[in-house]
Design an enzyme around this catalytic site. Structure first.
Site, short mmCIF file in Angstrom:
data_model
loop_
_atom_site.label_atom_id
_atom_site.label_comp_id
_atom_site.label_asym_id
_atom_site.label_seq_id
_atom_site.Cartn_x
_atom_site.Cartn_y
_atom_site.Cartn_z
N GLU A 81 0.84 -1.20 0.00
CA GLU A 81 0.00 0.00 0.00
C GLU A 81 0.87 1.25 0.00
O GLU A 81 1.84 1.35 0.75
CB GLU A 81 -0.91 0.00 1.23
CG GLU A 81 -1.86 1.20 1.28
CD GLU A 81 -2.93 1.02 2.33
OE1 GLU A 81 -3.70 0.03 2.21
OE2 GLU A 81 -2.99 1.84 3.26
N ASP A 119 -12.18 8.34 6.25
CA ASP A 119 -12.12 9.21 7.42
C ASP A 119 -12.88 10.50 7.13
O ASP A 119 -12.85 11.02 6.01
CB ASP A 119 -10.67 9.56 7.75
CG ASP A 119 -9.89 8.34 8.24
OD1 ASP A 119 -10.50 7.48 8.89
OD2 ASP A 119 -8.67 8.28 7.97
N HIS A 134 -0.49 -8.04 3.46
CA HIS A 134 -0.61 -6.72 2.84
C HIS A 134 0.23 -5.76 3.68
O HIS A 134 -0.01 -5.57 4.88
CB HIS A 134 -2.07 -6.27 2.85
CG HIS A 134 -2.32 -4.96 2.17
ND1 HIS A 134 -2.29 -4.81 0.80
CD2 HIS A 134 -2.61 -3.72 2.67
CE1 HIS A 134 -2.56 -3.56 0.47
NE2 HIS A 134 -2.75 -2.88 1.60
#
Length: 296
Positions: free
Chosen positions: A14, A106, A266
């Protein structure tokens, strides 16, 4: 179930969209270093309130154009009407992007502030997933919280919400980071008992900076064990030792997970490759070995 030491490990990475030209250069240096590890996919995050939408889009498309990596774009419900989000999804589909990481997102004020759905938007992830499925047959990953989302009323309610996301079309869940393997296994047992059968991939956070990780953990519901704080105590001004310790902590966590049947991870890279490459190397995930130079 215990796996053999030779079982192949799958990884994904990521990244965050860069905010400056210098940050973009660092990001692409990290991406180029991680390309040889052949990840299943690489994802690009979306800022609070959709604040990085254009940069996320540009980064995903550049990865698609300039590398052999499979990019996955983060997409959230926050801060946009349905028609605007639908247009983004169609643009990704038209550009050949076939994987989305779909999150509530968020609030504009950041983690811990009140979430208010857009009056003309998708209120929750299950709603957004239904909209996405009308546009294209994407692979869809969603978030999962082994230690419970901080906004959830209870662990059971949080798990029910995950089940609704899976039922709405998600094909994989990726967890928030955690530091105790047992937290993941307890959550996995509860998820399977609830009828959730999709892969639940552990999210691994190498501790580049302990203070930053601890602050973020407090906002996202991830526990910081006392042993972890003790392990990094006194290393703020010793980056070389800190990197060695961070790699060891992450590898030990991954190896314990792997020994109990986990074969995919991940990694939250923080747009840096050094620790991630070292951790993957110790897990057996390595790029091609350069040919030895001929001896004349």
């Amino acid at each position: 179930m215990t796996v053999s030491a030779t079982a192949p490990v799958k990884v994904s990475f990521e990244f965050s969209p860069p905010a400056t030209a210098e940050a973009e250069q660092r990001l692409w240096q990290a991406i180029q270093r991680l390309v040889p590890l052949r990840p299943r996919f690489v994802s690009v995050t979306y800022g609070a309130g959709g604040s990085t939408r254009d940069r996320t889009h540009a980064t995903v498309l550049r990865i698609r154009r300039e590398t052999d990596l499979e990019p996955a774009a983060h997409l959230t419900c926050v801060g946009a009407p349905r028609e605007e989000i639908d247009e983004i999804v169609r643009d990704y589909w038209d550009a050949g992007i076939r994987h989305l990481v779909v999150l509530r997102g968020d609030p504009p004020g950041g983690p811990g502030t009140a979430y208010v759905p857009h009056p003309r938007g998708y209120a929750w992830v299950p709603d957004l997933l239904e909209g996405i499925r009308k546009i294209g047959d994407f692979e869809i990953s969603v978030g999962a919280y082994p230690e419970t989302h901080p906004a959830a009323s209870s662990p059971g309610a949080d798990l029910d919400h995950l089940k609704r996301k899976i039922d709405a079309g998600a094909t994989r869940a990726i967890t928030q980071f955690f530091f105790e393997a047992d937290a993941y296994f307890r959550f996995l047992d509860r998820a399977r008992a609830a009828g959730i059968t999709v892969p639940i991939v552990p999210g691994i956070m190498p501790v580049f900076n302990f203070a930053s990780v601890a602050r973020f953990a407090g906002k996202c519901g991830a526990a910081i064990p006392a042993w972890l704080a003790r392990t990094f105590d006194g290393l703020d001004q010793d980056p070389d030792t800190r990197r060695l310790v961070a790699a060891t902590v992450a590898v030990e966590l991954c190896q314990r997970l792997q020994a109990n049947g986990v074969g995919e991870f991940h990694f939250y890279t923080s747009n840096r490759a050094d620790l991630t490459v070292a951790i993957c190397h110790m897990l057996g995930v390595r790029g091609p070995v350069p040919a030895a130079a001929a001896i004349v």
